[in-house]
Design a protein around this motif. Structure first.
Motif, PDB file in Angstrom:
ATOM      1  N   ASP A   1       3.532  41.571  24.540  1.00  0.00           N
ATOM      2  CA  ASP A   1       2.346  41.638  23.699  1.00  0.00           C
ATOM      3  C   ASP A   1       1.831  40.225  23.485  1.00  0.00           C
ATOM      4  O   ASP A   1       2.483  39.403  22.840  1.00  0.00           O
ATOM      5  CB  ASP A   1       2.693  42.295  22.367  1.00  0.00           C
ATOM      6  CG  ASP A   1       1.450  42.517  21.511  1.00  0.00           C
ATOM      7  OD1 ASP A   1       0.339  42.332  22.033  1.00  0.00           O
ATOM      8  OD2 ASP A   1       1.614  42.881  20.340  1.00  0.00           O
TER       9      ASP A   1
ATOM     10  N   ARG B   1      -0.856  39.305  21.913  1.00  0.00           N
ATOM     11  CA  ARG B   1      -1.737  39.159  20.769  1.00  0.00           C
ATOM     12  C   ARG B   1      -1.153  38.145  19.795  1.00  0.00           C
ATOM     13  O   ARG B   1      -0.022  38.289  19.337  1.00  0.00           O
ATOM     14  CB  ARG B   1      -1.963  40.503  20.066  1.00  0.00           C
ATOM     15  CG  ARG B   1      -3.071  40.454  19.013  1.00  0.00           C
ATOM     16  CD  ARG B   1      -3.169  41.773  18.281  1.00  0.00           C
ATOM     17  NE  ARG B   1      -3.527  42.864  19.159  1.00  0.00           N
ATOM     18  CZ  ARG B   1      -4.780  43.168  19.501  1.00  0.00           C
ATOM     19  NH1 ARG B   1      -5.780  42.443  19.031  1.00  0.00           N
ATOM     20  NH2 ARG B   1      -5.035  44.170  20.305  1.00  0.00           N
TER      21      ARG B   1
ATOM     22  N   PRO C   1      -1.904  35.710  16.203  1.00  0.00           N
ATOM     23  CA  PRO C   1      -2.791  35.579  15.040  1.00  0.00           C
ATOM     24  C   PRO C   1      -3.598  34.300  15.129  1.00  0.00           C
ATOM     25  O   PRO C   1      -3.204  33.326  15.783  1.00  0.00           O
ATOM     26  CB  PRO C   1      -1.820  35.545  13.859  1.00  0.00           C
ATOM     27  CG  PRO C   1      -0.556  35.001  14.435  1.00  0.00           C
ATOM     28  CD  PRO C   1      -0.495  35.519  15.851  1.00  0.00           C
TER      29      PRO C   1
ATOM     30  N   LYS D   1      -8.348  45.257   4.482  1.00  0.00           N
ATOM     31  CA  LYS D   1      -7.086  45.907   4.838  1.00  0.00           C
ATOM     32  C   LYS D   1      -7.117  47.410   4.602  1.00  0.00           C
ATOM     33  O   LYS D   1      -6.305  48.154   5.181  1.00  0.00           O
ATOM     34  CB  LYS D   1      -5.946  45.276   4.036  1.00  0.00           C
ATOM     35  CG  LYS D   1      -5.783  43.785   4.301  1.00  0.00           C
ATOM     36  CD  LYS D   1      -4.800  43.157   3.351  1.00  0.00           C
ATOM     37  CE  LYS D   1      -4.769  41.652   3.542  1.00  0.00           C
ATOM     38  NZ  LYS D   1      -3.863  40.986   2.562  1.00  0.00           N
TER      39      LYS D   1
ATOM     40  N   TRP E   1      -9.589  45.130  16.083  1.00  0.00           N
ATOM     41  CA  TRP E   1      -8.128  45.194  16.044  1.00  0.00           C
ATOM     42  C   TRP E   1      -7.529  43.799  15.861  1.00  0.00           C
ATOM     43  O   TRP E   1      -6.548  43.635  15.126  1.00  0.00           O
ATOM     44  CB  TRP E   1      -7.590  45.838  17.325  1.00  0.00           C
ATOM     45  CG  TRP E   1      -7.970  47.286  17.503  1.00  0.00           C
ATOM     46  CD1 TRP E   1      -8.422  47.871  18.640  1.00  0.00           C
ATOM     47  CD2 TRP E   1      -7.927  48.327  16.512  1.00  0.00           C
ATOM     48  NE1 TRP E   1      -8.674  49.202  18.429  1.00  0.00           N
ATOM     49  CE2 TRP E   1      -8.379  49.511  17.123  1.00  0.00           C
ATOM     50  CE3 TRP E   1      -7.565  48.362  15.167  1.00  0.00           C
ATOM     51  CZ2 TRP E   1      -8.464  50.719  16.445  1.00  0.00           C
ATOM     52  CZ3 TRP E   1      -7.654  49.571  14.489  1.00  0.00           C
ATOM     53  CH2 TRP E   1      -8.093  50.733  15.124  1.00  0.00           C
ATOM     54  N   GLN E   2      -8.113  42.821  16.530  1.00  0.00           N
ATOM     55  CA  GLN E   2      -7.619  41.455  16.356  1.00  0.00           C
ATOM     56  C   GLN E   2      -7.846  40.973  14.925  1.00  0.00           C
ATOM     57  O   GLN E   2      -6.998  40.293  14.347  1.00  0.00           O
ATOM     58  CB  GLN E   2      -8.321  40.515  17.345  1.00  0.00           C
ATOM     59  CG  GLN E   2      -7.900  39.056  17.244  1.00  0.00           C
ATOM     60  CD  GLN E   2      -6.447  38.842  17.620  1.00  0.00           C
ATOM     61  OE1 GLN E   2      -5.974  39.409  18.600  1.00  0.00           O
ATOM     62  NE2 GLN E   2      -5.740  38.028  16.846  1.00  0.00           N
TER      63      GLN E   2
ATOM     64  N   TYR F   1      -5.302  42.474  12.730  1.00  0.00           N
ATOM     65  CA  TYR F   1      -4.008  41.839  12.981  1.00  0.00           C
ATOM     66  C   TYR F   1      -3.935  40.480  12.273  1.00  0.00           C
ATOM     67  O   TYR F   1      -2.913  40.137  11.666  1.00  0.00           O
ATOM     68  CB  TYR F   1      -3.795  41.673  14.485  1.00  0.00           C
ATOM     69  CG  TYR F   1      -2.476  41.020  14.838  1.00  0.00           C
ATOM     70  CD1 TYR F   1      -1.281  41.721  14.704  1.00  0.00           C
ATOM     71  CD2 TYR F   1      -2.425  39.711  15.295  1.00  0.00           C
ATOM     72  CE1 TYR F   1      -0.061  41.134  15.022  1.00  0.00           C
ATOM     73  CE2 TYR F   1      -1.216  39.109  15.610  1.00  0.00           C
ATOM     74  CZ  TYR F   1      -0.041  39.827  15.470  1.00  0.00           C
ATOM     75  OH  TYR F   1       1.159  39.237  15.781  1.00  0.00           O
ATOM     76  N   ASP F   2      -5.014  39.697  12.352  1.00  0.00           N
ATOM     77  CA  ASP F   2      -5.058  38.410  11.656  1.00  0.00           C
ATOM     78  C   ASP F   2      -4.870  38.599  10.155  1.00  0.00           C
ATOM     79  O   ASP F   2      -4.123  37.863   9.504  1.00  0.00           O
ATOM     80  CB  ASP F   2      -6.390  37.704  11.926  1.00  0.00           C
ATOM     81  CG  ASP F   2      -6.538  37.292  13.386  1.00  0.00           C
ATOM     82  OD1 ASP F   2      -5.509  37.169  14.071  1.00  0.00           O
ATOM     83  OD2 ASP F   2      -7.687  37.112  13.832  1.00  0.00           O
TER      84      ASP F   2
ATOM     85  N   SER G   1      -3.366  41.038   8.630  1.00  0.00           N
ATOM     86  CA  SER G   1      -2.005  41.472   8.318  1.00  0.00           C
ATOM     87  C   SER G   1      -1.027  40.314   8.356  1.00  0.00           C
ATOM     88  O   SER G   1      -0.016  40.330   7.637  1.00  0.00           O
ATOM     89  CB  SER G   1      -1.572  42.564   9.300  1.00  0.00           C
ATOM     90  OG  SER G   1      -1.422  42.031  10.618  1.00  0.00           O
ATOM     91  N   GLN G   2      -1.293  39.311   9.182  1.00  0.00           N
ATOM     92  CA  GLN G   2      -0.392  38.170   9.286  1.00  0.00           C
ATOM     93  C   GLN G   2      -0.633  37.146   8.183  1.00  0.00           C
ATOM     94  O   GLN G   2       0.312  36.555   7.657  1.00  0.00           O
ATOM     95  CB  GLN G   2      -0.549  37.510  10.659  1.00  0.00           C
ATOM     96  CG  GLN G   2      -0.173  38.404  11.820  1.00  0.00           C
ATOM     97  CD  GLN G   2       1.264  38.882  11.751  1.00  0.00           C
ATOM     98  OE1 GLN G   2       2.181  38.078  11.717  1.00  0.00           O
ATOM     99  NE2 GLN G   2       1.463  40.189  11.722  1.00  0.00           N
TER     100      GLN G   2
END
Length: 492
Positions: free
Chosen positions: A112, A114, A116, A368, A417-418, A421-422, A424-425
């Motif tokens: 993966d 991907r 952040p 979120k 989606w990116q 993901y950012d 969430s990190q």
């Protein structure tokens, strides 16, 4: 015929072995061949080595206590940067090797890729409280213990230093007014804060004694006393205290007389410590009251640690979209120019409105709690729609987006989606945009007889016979002046 076939097999075998050796050679060369990033780090190492050498020469030539303390601080900072850059270079080499091995592994599964986004991390309003005894602070009794202190802050390959502060019992807090910003932080960052201290009286008085005079005095005192005196005059290594106390390899460290800074306290902060407010953090204290550089610390540090992920400050995606709100006319689509940034999808009437800083026509929340999905294909256009659902006052509101092509739809979905993901990190850093007041660029000091930096205090005196507080012209070479000039003008 048999011999010919056997010879051919041997030739093929030899050719295969030779080919493997060539491949191995290419692999080794590709692993250890400097990339542009490696070259940049190597240039930084070379620059800091030159700066360290210049600081060593200046420290040996200093005649003022304040000059010597500033020179020793520069030496400590340069040595720490060299260590950090060498560690970063080693880490990059190891990552290159692992990447090459992973690519050649037959049983390696899909990876993966991907990652952040990076962001800015800023620390400001740094305060370290002191805990003096009542007799020292209130009754002003006892010897006036004075130390020079400063902080080194490291995040990855970036290292910054604060101004030097002279501390005695008249101060209740060590205050650093610097605002330090790290521009390439990842959400898994670890910021190490180190507090260095130096007894401004004892260390300098020993370090400023000329070597010849120290040698003569030690010889006249006898073998036993002279050995102790010579040991006191000889400096120890000028290298910084590394994490874990390991001695650095492949780094010749100069030995220079003069004041020495010691690690007094340190702490490490991460993403969990980031909050848009003034907070207290624990310190790990080194040394004890017997150390000359000791200061009575409470064991805590106060500061404001803020972060700005790039997904909150930069455009992550932009382009033309058609938007339809749930419950409206099925044929009613509004064409907009959309910009994905922070916690909103900004929708403008025209692209020119973005550049002109015009208020958007409307915004769609992207946070979120937002749910995004791709709907079934439109039977007429054969393009998948994008549905964005949010909760407003207990009611779910859905906006439907569509693009001109399948490729554009895929790009927008990937951007969403990116973005999630950012978020969430970076966690709490994406709830609201934290404020970071960028420090003003360092301005060169005016040319007056007395300046705060070492470089401007090295101006030669008018007459060669003059002796005073300033350094003589023959004490410091033009090379050292140039190095220190670049040091004080550079911004790290």
């Amino acid at each position: 015929m048999f011999c010919r076939n056997q010879t051919a097999r041997a030739t093929v075998a030899r050719g295969s072995a030779l080919e493997m050796e060539i491949r191995r050679g290419k692999f080794r060369k590709s692993v250890f061949l400097d990339t542009s990033q490696d070259s940049d780090i190597q240039k930084k190492i070379d620059h800091e080595i030159r700066m360290r050498d210049g600081a060593c020469k200046l420290l040996a030539a200093c005649s003022q206590k304040d000059q010597a303390l500033e020179a020793a601080k520069s030496l400590q900072t340069c040595s720490t940067r060299i260590m950090a850059y060498m560690s970063e270079l080693q880490r990059m080499k190891e990552a290159q090797v692992m990447q090459k091995v992973t690519r050649r592994s037959s049983d390696a599964g899909p990876m993966d890729d991907r990652l952040p986004c990076k962001g800015k991390v800023a620390i400001s309003d740094l305060r370290i409280p002191l805990m003096w005894k009542d007799t020292e602070y209130f009754k002003n009794k006892g010897e006036l213990h004075r130390c020079a202190v400063f902080c080194l802050l490291q995040l990855g390959g970036e290292i910054f230093d604060t101004d030097m502060v002279i501390v005695d019992r008249t101060l209740t807090d060590i205050c650093f007014d610097n605002t330090i910003v790290f521009n390439e932080a990842s959400p898994g960052f670890e910021m190490r804060v180190e507090l260095y201290s130096c007894c401004s009286e004892d260390d300098y008085s020993a370090g400023s004694t000329p070597r010849k005079l120290a040698s003569k005095l030690s010889s006249s005192l006898g073998r036993s006393a002279g050995k102790k005196f010579r040991a006191a005059m000889e400096p120890g290594p000028c290298s910084p205290v590394s994490n874990g106390g390991a001695t650095p390899l492949l780094l010749p460290v100069p030995s220079v007389p003069g004041p020495k800074y010691h690690l007094l306290a340190h702490t490490t902060m991460s993403l969990s410590h980031v909050q848009d407010s003034f907070r207290t953090h624990d310190l790990t204290i080194s040394g004890n009251e017997e150390c000359s550089y000791w200061l009575p610390l409470y064991g805590s540090m106060c500061c404001r640690l803020a972060a700005q992920p790039r997904c909150m400050t930069q455009q992550m995606m932009s382009g033309c979209l058609k938007v339809k709100q749930l419950g409206g006319d099925p044929q009613s689509w509004t064409k907009v120019y959309a910009v994905l940034k922070g916690t909103s999808l900004f929708c403008y009437h025209r692209q020119e409105d973005v550049e002109a800083n015009v208020e958007p026509a409307f915004t769609i929340a992207i946070n979120k709690e937002t749910r995004i999905r791709a709907s079934e294909k439109d039977p007429q256009s054969k393009v998948q729609n994008i549905c964005i659902s949010n909760q407003y006052g207990g009611e779910e509101v859905t906006h439907t987006l569509t693009t001109d092509s399948r490729e554009d739809t895929h790009r927008w979905m990937e951007a969403f989606w990116q973005h999630f993901y950012d978020m969430s990190q970076w966690k709490q850093c994406c709830d609201d945009l934290m404020k970071i007041e960028l420090p003003s660029p360092r301005k060169p000091a005016p040319l007056t007889p007395k300046q705060g930096s070492l470089y401007h205090e090295m101006a030669p005196l008018a007459t060669p016979s003059s002796e005073g507080l300033l350094l003589q012209d023959n004490a410091v070479s033009a090379e050292i002046r140039a190095l220190l000039s670049s040091y004080y003008n550079d911004s790290y």
